[in-house]
Design an enzyme around this catalytic site. Structure first.
Site, short mmCIF file in Angstrom:
data_model
loop_
_atom_site.label_atom_id
_atom_site.label_comp_id
_atom_site.label_asym_id
_atom_site.label_seq_id
_atom_site.Cartn_x
_atom_site.Cartn_y
_atom_site.Cartn_z
CG HIS A 1 -158.69 -4.42 16.15
ND1 HIS A 1 -159.75 -3.78 16.74
CD2 HIS A 1 -158.31 -3.64 15.10
CE1 HIS A 1 -160.00 -2.66 16.09
NE2 HIS A 1 -159.16 -2.55 15.07
CG HIS B 1 -162.78 -5.48 13.64
ND1 HIS B 1 -161.42 -5.49 13.77
CD2 HIS B 1 -163.06 -4.58 12.67
CE1 HIS B 1 -160.90 -4.64 12.90
NE2 HIS B 1 -161.88 -4.07 12.22
CB CYS C 1 -158.80 9.03 2.82
SG CYS C 1 -158.17 8.01 4.16
CB CYS D 1 -161.97 6.85 4.85
SG CYS D 1 -161.30 7.56 6.33
CB CYS E 1 -157.92 11.27 6.54
SG CYS E 1 -158.79 10.02 7.46
CG HIS F 1 -157.18 6.15 7.98
ND1 HIS F 1 -158.47 6.46 7.63
CD2 HIS F 1 -157.17 4.84 8.31
CE1 HIS F 1 -159.20 5.38 7.73
NE2 HIS F 1 -158.44 4.39 8.13
CE LYS G 1 -157.55 5.55 13.99
NZ LYS G 1 -157.33 4.28 13.36
CE LYS H 1 -151.52 -7.05 12.87
NZ LYS H 1 -151.55 -8.15 11.96
O1 ME8 Z 1 -165.43 0.32 8.08
N1 ME8 Z 1 -163.48 0.58 18.59
O2 ME8 Z 1 -164.72 -1.88 8.01
P1 ME8 Z 1 -163.65 -1.92 9.20
C1 ME8 Z 1 -164.73 0.14 18.40
N2 ME8 Z 1 -165.79 -2.25 5.69
N3 ME8 Z 1 -165.14 -0.47 17.26
C2 ME8 Z 1 -164.25 -0.64 16.29
C3 ME8 Z 1 -162.92 -0.20 16.43
C4 ME8 Z 1 -162.54 0.43 17.66
N4 ME8 Z 1 -161.31 0.85 17.89
N5 ME8 Z 1 -162.26 -0.50 15.29
C5 ME8 Z 1 -163.15 -1.13 14.48
C6 ME8 Z 1 -165.40 -0.80 7.56
N6 ME8 Z 1 -164.36 -1.21 15.07
C7 ME8 Z 1 -166.27 -1.10 6.37
C8 ME8 Z 1 -167.69 -1.29 6.83
S1 ME8 Z 1 -170.26 -1.83 6.37
C9 ME8 Z 1 -171.25 -1.74 5.07
C10 ME8 Z 1 -168.67 -1.52 5.74
C11 ME8 Z 1 -165.56 -1.84 14.49
O3 ME8 Z 1 -162.97 -3.23 9.09
C12 ME8 Z 1 -166.73 -0.87 14.41
O4 ME8 Z 1 -167.92 -1.61 14.27
O5 ME8 Z 1 -162.84 -0.70 9.23
C13 ME8 Z 1 -166.44 -0.15 13.11
O6 ME8 Z 1 -167.57 0.52 12.59
C14 ME8 Z 1 -166.00 -1.31 12.24
O7 ME8 Z 1 -165.27 -2.18 13.15
C15 ME8 Z 1 -165.12 -0.87 11.09
O8 ME8 Z 1 -164.58 -2.01 10.50
#
Ligand code: ME8
Length: 516
Positions: free
Chosen positions: A19, A22, A127, A130, A145, A148, A300, A303
């Site tokens: 989204h 990311h 969790c 997380c 948490c 979430h 927040k 989905k």
């Molecule tokens: O945490 N605002 O993956 P994830 C800004 N797999 N950035 C956001 C966001 C938002 N609302 N939502 C997501 C994970 N992001 C682990 C990471 S790394 C070794 C493992 C971005 O799919 C932001 O960069 O939940 C956040 O840190 C990341 O997506 C989390 O992606």
């Protein structure tokens, strides 16, 4: 000799599609990577997908798929959208790849051999969102948490533990002492202070393996257990460089020059990741930058609340380049920010359709009307005054902000420069001069065209396709990437200008059409 620059994004979970959040991190990383390449750095840029753990198993179950089938499908979707957004990653890493298993096994075995891993019976609140254990004090008043809003489940296991507590002072020293040879710079400052505060309280050892999660990388010294998904995931940053098999490449680019993520996962990157690295005698990353969170209309993004904005929707509405520009500059990098479709469109209209788009189309229209769509003749060096002024203006503000990952401010300085050019046109009133003085008119139009060109050079990292289109439309001389590399080295404007006299121009009326 080029200086190396290694930049990473988090690897994203494949339980869902990308989204805008990311996209924010990934587009920002791409803009920085492109900026560094233009500044003659040898850039290595890694992104990828995080494919193990309970979250993925349960998402696959819901869709009636095997975990691997889900991972294959979803990682392709991530790659596809990043390719659409012109993300110039050097390597895309999937944690289900064999090369990653090899890296995880090597690191975990080394930690085990060095005595940093021990076995312990454990009971904790897990969790799945997380993918981590929490103690009661880390949860809200209702026992949920914070991220979430769900209650973590009590899990009882005999796991391997990582002696995180042994690294408390080693990490504190590296974070707090800017002269430490392995200094870890954590940004922004407030989050660095939070990390230091927590570190001072003390570190608890953490579970490094799971016995009930089969979808993971088996520990080399006990195949009944799999590596805890966060340990597995963090190691991607060295796998992406070829560790341990391509040691030359790894040594060339490691340590990471900057690792980007949102604040939700800063603890893993600022504390657990350096501890693992120090444990295996590798240097920690040089800079860790945790940006803020996007919320949508005050909520927040999730989905289940059906309030996510997907990158595809953004591309459909604004196009690839405008999406890159708007997403990367709409909120200050350090803080949280609330967005809405209305605000995104406003930013598009104000910055791109009105300011940038209008400037280009009006200048080229004048060149078409008065000079047969050709760059007029250069009269003297005064014709380069305007472009030199713009160049000087941008040289300071844009560059400092880009190097400090303040993309919204860098974009603002670009907008200021564009406004300056627009004001100059209003001041000069070339449409009046056209009636009286052709040579003065030629001077103005020539000056404006050069000013557009220098703006195109600065737009390159943000909007690579549009910058090239603009460059071609003004008939500017040479390959834009090559000219930009040269320009960002010495900031010298070529004697004859970028768009030389007699160059054929192209009409540019619909680069960024206003959206209502
Ligand atoms: O945490 N605002 O993956 P994830 C800004 N797999 N950035 C956001 C966001 C938002 N609302 N939502 C997501 C994970 N992001 C682990 C990471 S790394 C070794 C493992 C971005 O799919 C932001 O960069 O939940 C956040 O840190 C990341 O997506 C989390 O992606």
């Amino acid at each position: 000799m080029k200086i190396k620059f290694y930049i990473t994004t988090p690897i994203y979970y494949v339980n869902d599609v990308a989204h805008i959040g990311h996209s924010y991190t990934t587009i920002t990383a791409d803009i920085i990577a492109r900026w560094k390449r233009l500044n003659n750095f040898d850039v290595f840029f890694v992104t990828g997908t995080d494919e193990h753990g309970e979250k993925i198993v349960s998402a696959a179950k819901k869709k009636g798929q095997t975990p691997l089938a889900l991972c294959d499908e979803m990682s392709e979707k991530f790659k596809k959208i990043w390719n659409l957004l012109n993300i110039s990653y050097t390597n895309f890493i999937r944690t289900t790849e064999k090369r990653h298993f090899i890296a995880v096994e090597k690191i975990v075995q080394t930690l085990f051999d060095k005595g940093f891993i021990f076995k312990k019976k454990y009971e904790g609140l897990y969790c799945t969102g997380c993918e981590r254990f929490y103690s009661k004090k880390d949860l809200d008043k209702t026992g949920c948490c914070f991220f979430h809003k769900t209650k973590p489940l009590l899990q009882f296991e005999e796991n391997y533990f990582f002696k995180l507590s042994a690294f408390q002072n080693l990490i504190l020293d590296r974070i707090t002492d800017p002269y430490h040879k392995e200094h870890i710079e954590i940004l922004p400052k407030e989050r660095k202070n939070e990390i230091i505060g927590k570190l001072k309280i003390g570190l608890e050892d953490i579970s490094l393996s799971r016995s009930i999660v089969k979808w993971g990388i088996p520990l080399p010294f006990d195949k009944e257990q799999t590596a805890y998904v966060w340990i597995d995931a963090l190691i991607n940053y060295v796998t992406g460089l070829g560790y341990p098999e391509d040691i030359n490449k790894f040594q060339k680019y490691w340590p990471a020059d900057i690792q980007l993520m949102a604040k939700d996962i800063l603890w893993f990157h600022a504390v657990i990741w350096p501890a693992i690295l120090i444990g295996v005698e590798l240097s920690p990353p040089k800079r860790i930058y945790a940006h803020g969170f996007f919320t949508l209309n005050g909520n927040k993004m999730s989905k289940s609340l059906s309030n996510v904005i997907s990158p595809q929707e953004l591309i459909d509405k604004y196009g690839v380049d405008a999406t890159r520009y708007i997403v990367s500059t709409i909120i200050p990098f350090d803080s949280d920010g609330d967005i809405s479709w209305h605000e995104l469109t406003l930013k598009y209209n104000v910055d791109l359709a009105n300011n940038l788009g209008n400037m280009i189309s009006r200048i080229i229209k004048m060149a078409a009307k008065y000079f047969n769509l050709k760059t007029p003749h250069k009269i003297n060096n005064l014709d380069l005054e305007l472009v030199k002024k713009i160049s000087k203006l941008l040289k300071v503000s844009f560059i400092i902000n880009m190097n400090n990952i303040q993309l919204h401010k860098a974009a603002q300085s670009l907008q200021n420069a564009i406004t300056f050019i627009n004001k100059q046109i209003e001041y000069d009133t070339p449409w009046k001069i056209a009636k009286t003085d052709t040579s003065k008119l030629a001077h103005h139009i020539f000056s404006y065209l050069q000013a557009i060109d220098v703006i195109a050079l600065y737009l390159l990292p943000f909007m690579p396709i549009s910058a090239k289109k603009i460059w071609c439309a003004t008939g500017a001389n040479g390959n834009i990437d090559e000219v930009a590399k040269k320009y960002f080295k010495d900031f010298i404007i070529p004697q004859d200008g970028f768009s030389i006299s007699g160059s054929q121009l192209q009409n540019m009326e619909n680069l960024f059409l206003r959206i209502v």
